[in-house]
Design a protein around this motif. Sequence first.
Motif, short mmCIF file in Angstrom:
data_model
loop_
_atom_site.label_atom_id
_atom_site.label_comp_id
_atom_site.label_asym_id
_atom_site.label_seq_id
_atom_site.Cartn_x
_atom_site.Cartn_y
_atom_site.Cartn_z
N ARG A 107 32.95 -5.93 39.44
CA ARG A 107 32.40 -4.78 39.34
C ARG A 107 30.97 -4.85 38.62
O ARG A 107 29.96 -4.31 38.91
CB ARG A 107 33.13 -3.72 38.31
CG ARG A 107 32.51 -2.57 37.88
CD ARG A 107 32.59 -1.33 39.13
NE ARG A 107 31.13 -1.54 39.86
CZ ARG A 107 31.11 -0.98 40.94
NH1 ARG A 107 32.04 -0.22 41.78
NH2 ARG A 107 29.80 -0.79 41.62
N ALA A 108 31.13 -5.74 37.65
CA ALA A 108 29.68 -6.20 36.91
C ALA A 108 28.80 -6.91 37.89
O ALA A 108 27.52 -6.38 37.76
CB ALA A 108 30.16 -7.12 35.98
N LEU A 109 29.25 -7.69 38.63
CA LEU A 109 28.21 -8.31 39.70
C LEU A 109 27.65 -7.12 40.67
O LEU A 109 26.62 -7.30 41.03
CB LEU A 109 28.99 -9.59 40.45
CG LEU A 109 29.22 -10.72 39.63
CD1 LEU A 109 30.22 -11.63 40.63
CD2 LEU A 109 27.94 -11.52 39.41
N ALA A 110 28.58 -6.35 41.13
CA ALA A 110 28.07 -5.18 41.93
C ALA A 110 27.11 -4.32 41.33
O ALA A 110 25.93 -4.20 41.95
CB ALA A 110 29.25 -4.28 42.60
N ASP A 111 27.32 -4.01 39.90
CA ASP A 111 26.42 -3.23 39.22
C ASP A 111 25.03 -4.05 39.06
O ASP A 111 23.78 -3.43 39.18
CB ASP A 111 27.03 -2.89 38.00
CG ASP A 111 28.22 -1.86 38.08
OD1 ASP A 111 28.35 -1.29 39.10
OD2 ASP A 111 28.80 -1.57 37.06
N PHE A 132 28.47 -12.32 44.27
CA PHE A 132 29.60 -11.47 44.38
C PHE A 132 30.63 -11.61 45.19
O PHE A 132 31.92 -11.64 45.34
CB PHE A 132 29.06 -9.89 44.66
CG PHE A 132 30.00 -8.86 45.00
CD1 PHE A 132 30.58 -8.29 44.13
CD2 PHE A 132 30.16 -8.56 46.40
CE1 PHE A 132 31.32 -6.99 44.30
CE2 PHE A 132 30.80 -7.49 46.57
CZ PHE A 132 31.64 -6.80 45.75
N HIS A 133 30.24 -12.09 46.70
CA HIS A 133 30.96 -12.14 47.84
C HIS A 133 31.77 -13.68 47.28
O HIS A 133 33.07 -13.80 47.95
CB HIS A 133 30.35 -12.59 49.19
CG HIS A 133 29.89 -11.18 49.70
ND1 HIS A 133 30.77 -10.34 50.35
CD2 HIS A 133 29.07 -10.31 49.48
CE1 HIS A 133 30.41 -9.29 50.66
NE2 HIS A 133 29.07 -9.31 50.23
N ARG A 134 31.22 -14.69 46.91
CA ARG A 134 31.82 -15.91 46.61
C ARG A 134 32.86 -15.64 45.48
O ARG A 134 33.63 -16.50 45.51
CB ARG A 134 30.71 -16.94 46.17
CG ARG A 134 31.16 -18.05 45.67
CD ARG A 134 31.88 -19.01 46.73
NE ARG A 134 32.71 -20.16 45.94
CZ ARG A 134 32.08 -21.23 45.93
NH1 ARG A 134 31.08 -21.64 46.47
NH2 ARG A 134 32.75 -22.35 45.34
N GLU A 177 32.87 0.65 47.73
CA GLU A 177 34.11 1.03 48.76
C GLU A 177 35.07 -0.05 48.72
O GLU A 177 36.14 -0.02 48.84
CB GLU A 177 33.64 1.26 49.99
CG GLU A 177 32.93 2.62 50.45
CD GLU A 177 32.52 2.77 52.12
OE1 GLU A 177 33.40 2.04 53.00
OE2 GLU A 177 31.59 3.49 52.22
N ILE A 178 34.87 -1.41 48.62
CA ILE A 178 35.45 -2.29 48.67
C ILE A 178 36.26 -2.52 47.31
O ILE A 178 37.16 -2.76 47.33
CB ILE A 178 34.69 -3.91 49.03
CG1 ILE A 178 33.94 -3.79 50.41
CG2 ILE A 178 35.49 -4.94 48.67
CD1 ILE A 178 32.98 -4.94 50.49
N LEU A 179 35.45 -2.35 46.51
CA LEU A 179 35.87 -2.60 44.94
C LEU A 179 37.00 -1.09 44.83
O LEU A 179 37.89 -1.52 43.89
CB LEU A 179 34.97 -2.23 43.97
CG LEU A 179 34.19 -3.75 43.93
CD1 LEU A 179 33.11 -3.73 42.69
CD2 LEU A 179 35.01 -4.80 43.65
#
Length: 208
Positions: A107-111, A132-134, A177-179
């Motif tokens: 969540r932190a990386l997405a933000d 994020f993906h890694r 959506e993924i999270l």
Amino acid sequence: MEYRTKEEQVADYLRERIISGVYARGSRLKQAEIAEELHLSITPVREALKLLEAEGYVSGDSYRGARVVPFDPTASAEILQLRLMLEAQLVRGAVDKATSKDIQELRALADEFEAAFNAGDRASARGINYRFHRRMYDIAAMPQTLHFVQILWARYPFDLINAVSGRGKDAAAEHDEILRAFAEGDSSNAVLSMRKHIESGWTLLKPD
């Protein structure tokens, strides 16, 4: 994130910069400059370049320098299908193993990605997107599958897709959506959301 060797740390650093477009396709990578930038000796940089050459990110003589492999548009449709298949496995594994701390980190990386995009810092946003993906796929603890996915990433036009206007806004919504699926422990919906995320980026290229 933990690594076994310095070589793997350097390889991941370079992989991120290639995928994010900081190192443009066809550009030359000089190991002495990389070593100085990272405050390391030449040896781990040289070995990291060998790893990336084996994965298809770079080509050439790693002792004198290597070049980022140019994008091959003829291979992309096949690469897309392979990504969808293998990354689905990683997403399922990640949902099954993710802890609340893992989800908070994602969540932190997405933000962070969304903030960088909104600030107009696309280069940083692309790098954060890679992390994020890694990070998500590391959670799955499926190193062989991740290895093959990284090989596919070397052949995928992330830099072209991420340069399209508005892609960052769409990607941020897709990350959400993924999270949400991760937080609900819903692996099926997480896979569907990741598939949408990958395919929506691909459609922006409008391949023939």
